[in-house]
Design a protein around this motif. Structure first.
Motif, mmCIF file in Angstrom:
data_model
loop_
_atom_site.group_PDB
_atom_site.id
_atom_site.type_symbol
_atom_site.label_atom_id
_atom_site.label_comp_id
_atom_site.label_asym_id
_atom_site.label_seq_id
_atom_site.Cartn_x
_atom_site.Cartn_y
_atom_site.Cartn_z
ATOM 1 N N GLU A 62 0.848 -1.186 0.000
ATOM 2 C CA GLU A 62 0.000 0.000 0.000
ATOM 3 C C GLU A 62 0.887 1.241 0.000
ATOM 4 N N GLY A 63 0.746 2.020 -1.065
ATOM 5 C CA GLY A 63 1.586 3.190 -1.195
ATOM 6 C C GLY A 63 1.001 4.398 -0.498
ATOM 7 N N PRO A 64 1.692 5.533 -0.540
ATOM 8 C CA PRO A 64 1.176 6.767 0.064
ATOM 9 C C PRO A 64 -0.103 7.216 -0.622
ATOM 10 N N ASP A 65 -0.914 7.977 0.101
ATOM 11 C CA ASP A 65 -2.149 8.504 -0.470
ATOM 12 C C ASP A 65 -1.863 9.531 -1.552
ATOM 13 N N ASP A 66 -0.805 10.261 -1.428
ATOM 14 C CA ASP A 66 -0.446 11.256 -2.430
ATOM 15 C C ASP A 66 0.126 10.551 -3.668
ATOM 16 N N LEU A 67 -0.406 10.888 -4.853
ATOM 17 C CA LEU A 67 0.024 10.217 -6.076
ATOM 18 C C LEU A 67 1.482 10.492 -6.392
ATOM 19 N N SER A 68 1.925 11.702 -6.117
ATOM 20 C CA SER A 68 3.318 12.044 -6.384
ATOM 21 C C SER A 68 4.260 11.237 -5.502
ATOM 22 N N ASP A 69 3.904 11.091 -4.233
ATOM 23 C CA ASP A 69 4.739 10.306 -3.314
ATOM 24 C C ASP A 69 4.707 8.828 -3.699
ATOM 25 N N ALA A 70 3.541 8.337 -4.140
ATOM 26 C CA ALA A 70 3.438 6.934 -4.537
ATOM 27 C C ALA A 70 4.307 6.647 -5.758
ATOM 28 N N LEU A 71 4.315 7.565 -6.726
ATOM 29 C CA LEU A 71 5.140 7.383 -7.914
ATOM 30 C C LEU A 71 6.619 7.440 -7.556
ATOM 31 N N ALA A 72 6.981 8.369 -6.681
ATOM 32 C CA ALA A 72 8.378 8.480 -6.262
ATOM 33 C C ALA A 72 8.822 7.231 -5.517
ATOM 34 N N ALA A 73 7.936 6.688 -4.668
ATOM 35 C CA ALA A 73 8.276 5.484 -3.922
ATOM 36 C C ALA A 73 8.432 4.295 -4.861
ATOM 37 N N ALA A 74 7.593 4.218 -5.846
ATOM 38 C CA ALA A 74 7.674 3.110 -6.797
ATOM 39 C C ALA A 74 8.969 3.170 -7.595
ATOM 40 N N ARG A 75 9.336 4.339 -8.067
ATOM 41 C CA ARG A 75 10.555 4.480 -8.848
ATOM 42 C C ARG A 75 11.799 4.246 -7.988
ATOM 43 N N ALA A 76 11.730 4.645 -6.744
ATOM 44 C CA ALA A 76 12.876 4.460 -5.858
ATOM 45 C C ALA A 76 13.102 2.986 -5.545
ATOM 46 N N SER A 77 12.023 2.201 -5.502
ATOM 47 C CA SER A 77 12.145 0.787 -5.141
ATOM 48 C C SER A 77 12.249 -0.117 -6.367
ATOM 49 N N GLY A 78 12.199 0.471 -7.551
ATOM 50 C CA GLY A 78 12.261 -0.338 -8.767
ATOM 51 C C GLY A 78 10.952 -1.008 -9.110
ATOM 52 N N GLY A 79 9.871 -0.577 -8.482
ATOM 53 C CA GLY A 79 8.557 -1.141 -8.762
ATOM 54 C C GLY A 79 7.738 -0.210 -9.636
ATOM 55 N N PHE A 80 6.426 -0.290 -9.486
ATOM 56 C CA PHE A 80 5.547 0.603 -10.250
ATOM 57 C C PHE A 80 4.250 0.785 -9.486
ATOM 58 N N VAL A 81 3.530 1.833 -9.826
ATOM 59 C CA VAL A 81 2.256 2.133 -9.206
ATOM 60 C C VAL A 81 1.159 1.910 -10.248
ATOM 61 N N TRP A 82 0.074 1.318 -9.786
ATOM 62 C CA TRP A 82 -1.058 1.042 -10.677
ATOM 63 C C TRP A 82 -2.290 1.723 -10.085
ATOM 64 N N ILE A 83 -2.845 2.652 -10.849
ATOM 65 C CA ILE A 83 -4.029 3.396 -10.433
ATOM 66 C C ILE A 83 -5.180 3.014 -11.348
ATOM 67 N N GLY A 84 -6.286 2.606 -10.757
ATOM 68 C CA GLY A 84 -7.472 2.255 -11.538
ATOM 69 C C GLY A 84 -8.592 3.245 -11.309
ATOM 70 N N LEU A 85 -9.168 3.764 -12.390
ATOM 71 C CA LEU A 85 -10.255 4.728 -12.309
ATOM 72 C C LEU A 85 -11.456 4.218 -13.100
ATOM 73 N N HIS A 86 -12.644 4.606 -12.636
ATOM 74 C CA HIS A 86 -13.880 4.234 -13.326
ATOM 75 C C HIS A 86 -14.679 5.495 -13.648
ATOM 76 N N GLU A 87 -14.795 5.775 -14.944
ATOM 77 C CA GLU A 87 -15.537 6.924 -15.458
ATOM 78 C C GLU A 87 -15.218 8.194 -14.657
ATOM 79 N N PRO A 88 -13.947 8.612 -14.626
ATOM 80 C CA PRO A 88 -13.586 9.805 -13.853
ATOM 81 C C PRO A 88 -14.095 11.080 -14.518
ATOM 82 N N SER A 89 -14.347 12.082 -13.694
ATOM 83 C CA SER A 89 -14.693 13.399 -14.224
ATOM 84 C C SER A 89 -13.418 14.131 -14.621
ATOM 85 N N GLU A 90 -13.593 15.212 -15.317
ATOM 86 C CA GLU A 90 -12.417 15.989 -15.749
ATOM 87 C C GLU A 90 -11.633 16.509 -14.550
ATOM 88 N N LYS A 91 -12.341 16.898 -13.496
ATOM 89 C CA LYS A 91 -11.680 17.406 -12.296
ATOM 90 C C LYS A 91 -10.916 16.295 -11.589
#
Length: 331
Positions: free
Chosen positions: A15-44
């Protein structure tokens, strides 16, 4: 809305950080990746994801508006792929399609789903049970999604084949073949095949490119070359689906032609029967019309046996004409 967000390291979920930027940084630092799933998101809702992962605005527009053909686009910082999962409704014998957009980049995967069909949670759980495959990185996610989508195509093609056999039996049935609803059912089935074809046909080019089998095909960025055999396997399955769809389309066209030909033959048979009965009715009508005229001087008018003779002549003529039409198949 964000359905799920997790960081994967060495094929295992963390389970990564709630902040997307921190999650991406953590994934790149550990050699892994982050997977985000969205369902019919709004533009905002999608604006934050767009900013954090530097997604291309054209791809973002396609992901938000949906109604796209299956395709594969390569941008500077990401790969964008569109798939159209299909759902078969047994109760109504209809095919409906949704859309799945996949953004693939350095140490991240963003999936956007439109429609209720083909939830990606099943794909995610299956991948999490195969850490060796999941350890291949974002490419494994793209492979798993395309593989699940195409495998479901095979199931839908089987269901449509069963429906076509039932429709074929109905068309060639001597009792139901002339039903007024048959042509409507054939046309409706052809629309389902067309909807299915819109999902499967355009996907061939992207999978050919991912599998590296096309002439002059260049390596696809953000996709491991070692994954090409896996995509070739998916492409082989898609080829089977497309061949099945082509066969369904040809058969349903042939069935429609056969049904129209049957209707034409039956109409001709009906017209011949009507014409035969009309010809038989014309004989006594003619005789009765001649002897019904009020002229004093007519042959055999005052003969005692004229009425029985005339009736016998009409009956004999009717029997001869009936036998003639029966022998020729008009009655």
């Amino acid at each position: 809305m964000i359905v799920d967000c997790a960081v994967y390291q060495d094929g295992h979920r963390t389970e990564g950080p709630d902040d997307l930027s921190d999650a991406l940084a953590a994934a790149r630092a550990s050699g892994g990746f982050v997977w985000i799933g969205l369902h019919e998101p709004s533009e905002k809702e999608f604006a934050l994801v767009t900013e954090e992962f530097a997604l291309h605005p054209l791809a973002v527009e396609d992901a938000l508006k949906a109604h796209q053909r299956p395709k594969l686009e390569v941008y500077d910082d990401s790969l964008f792929m569109v798939l159209k999962p299909v759902v078969y409704e047994p109760s109504s014998d209809t095919v409906t399609s949704g859309e799945v957009m996949v953004f693939l980049g350095h140490a991240f995967v963003v999936t956007v789903r439109h429609g209720e069909g083909s939830p990606l949670g099943v794909v995610r759980r299956r991948l999490e049970q195969e850490p060796e495959l999941l350890g291949k990185g974002p490419t494994s996610v793209l492979y798993a999604i395309t593989d699940a989508t195409v495998d479901h195509y095979l199931e839908v093609a089987t269901e449509l084949q069963t429906d076509l056999e039932e429709l074929e039996a109905e068309v060639f049935s001597p009792d139901v073949g002339g039903s007024r609803n048959t042509a409507s059912r054939i046309y409706t089935f052809k629309r389902q095949v067309l909807e299915f074809r819109r999902a499967t046909g355009p996907l061939a080019a992207p999978l050919t490119r991912l599998s590296g089998t096309g002439t002059g095909t260049l390596a696809v960025p953000f996709v491991e070359e070692s994954a090409q055999p896996f995509f070739r396997d998916v492409n082989d399955h898609l080829t089977r689906v497309n061949e099945s769809v082509e066969g369904l389309d040809r058969l349903v066209s042939d069935i429609l032609s056969a049904h129209l030909a049957q209707m034409s033959v039956r109409q001709n048979d009906d017209m011949r029967k009507i014409s035969a009965w009309a010809a038989m009715a014309a004989i006594p009508t003619m005789a009765a019309g001649v002897y019904g005229m009020n002229f004093e001087h007519m042959p055999e008018l005052r003969w005692v046996w004229s009425y029985p003779a005339l009736m016998a002549l009409m009956v004999m003529t009717e029997v001869l004409v009936y036998r003639l039409f029966k022998r020729r198949g008009w009655l």
